[in-house]
Design a protein around this motif. Structure first.
Motif, short mmCIF file in Angstrom:
data_model
loop_
_atom_site.label_atom_id
_atom_site.label_comp_id
_atom_site.label_asym_id
_atom_site.label_seq_id
_atom_site.Cartn_x
_atom_site.Cartn_y
_atom_site.Cartn_z
N UNK A 1 0.86 -1.20 0.01
CA UNK A 1 0.23 -0.02 -0.12
C UNK A 1 0.80 1.32 -0.03
N UNK A 2 1.70 1.15 0.72
CA UNK A 2 2.86 2.36 0.90
C UNK A 2 3.56 2.59 -0.37
N UNK A 3 3.80 1.55 -1.17
CA UNK A 3 4.49 1.87 -2.34
C UNK A 3 3.64 2.19 -3.31
N UNK A 4 2.28 1.74 -3.48
CA UNK A 4 1.40 2.55 -4.52
C UNK A 4 1.37 3.81 -4.11
N UNK A 5 1.26 4.41 -2.66
CA UNK A 5 0.93 5.69 -2.30
C UNK A 5 2.08 6.60 -2.67
N UNK A 6 3.58 6.08 -2.65
CA UNK A 6 4.32 7.02 -3.07
C UNK A 6 4.50 6.87 -4.45
N UNK A 7 4.02 5.75 -5.15
CA UNK A 7 4.13 6.20 -6.83
C UNK A 7 3.00 7.13 -7.28
N UNK A 8 1.95 7.25 -6.28
CA UNK A 8 0.97 7.98 -6.56
C UNK A 8 1.44 9.58 -6.52
#
Length: 238
Positions: A136-143
């Motif tokens: 989830x954190x990885x997706x948020x950073x990518x966003x």
């Protein structure tokens, strides 16, 4: 020998379902067998007061179990007026695990909040929360990068977690509830993709465990987390 009929070094089937939540900047529904945890990541353009002016960001986590995540209904902790010591301990563990692979300087003064809600529990909820929380954190950073708030990815590695234990005199990987509740020793391992050990939590439920048993558990955990790391990378790249 195992109630689940798995091999000693065989983890449960793991699923990592990205973008499960519509509104969060990043989300992942993680399934370790019958343990299901919804992890959502929220980005805030502020940091805790004690970090203001440092130029650094922060990653923190919250953890909770839904009333019917177990065989009998439990009261919500909000209804009881306070969180249990177990909840505090687990969410601090999740926060430490996730911060271990983040360059806080690259984040700038913004905060990443990871919420981990246990939908269904069958052992290993904290380890599943760490593995799913990373996704989830990885997706948020990518966003955040996609919308131009960050120019560089703050993640420096992957991180995952898995449980191991001594069950009927044998070291086994990824305990479900039946195994966990009858294990002589129960341990949780948090390991990065490069093999760095973030945390080891080990408890003898009966007789003390030996150094030889500890290293047998560590070897199993390294195998399990290596498999989880490969799964994380393949899903994020896919």
């Amino acid at each position: 020998m195992r109630p689940s009929d798995r091999l000693l070094d065989q983890k449960r089937d793991v699923e990592l379902i990205l973008n499960y939540s519509k509104h969060a900047e990043g989300s992942c529904l993680v399934k370790y067998g019958d343990t299901h945890v919804l992890c959502t990541a929220s980005v805030e353009e502020r940091v805790p007061g004690w970090m203001r002016g440092t130029g650094q960001g922060w990653v923190t986590a919250e953890y909770g179990m839904l009333p019917r995540s177990t065989s009998e209904r439990m009261d919500r902790e909000a209804a009881r007026g306070k969180q249990s010591g177990r909840t505090h301990e687990i969410q601090r563990l999740i926060g430490r695990a996730l911060r271990s692979v983040v360059d806080l300087n690259i984040m700038g003064e913004r905060q990443m909040r990871i919420d981990c809600d246990v939908i269904q529990a069958d052992g290993g909820t904290r380890t599943a929360a760490i593995t799913g929380g990373y996704m989830a954190m990885s997706c948020a950073f990518q966003h955040v990068m996609n919308i131009g708030l960050l120019k560089e990815m703050p993640l420096v590695d992957t991180v995952s977690a898995i449980s191991c234990g001594m069950y009927k005199g044998k070291a086994i990987l990824d305990l479900d509830y039946i195994e966990d509740s009858n294990a002589e020793t129960d341990a949780n391992f948090v390991i990065t993709g490069q093999g760095g050990i973030v945390e080891i939590q080990g408890t003898a439920e009966q007789a003390p465990f030996t150094e030889e048993e500890l290293f047998a558990l560590l070897k199993l955990a390294q195998k399990g987390c290596s498999e989880l790391n490969d799964l994380q990378k393949n899903i994020l790249l896919g």
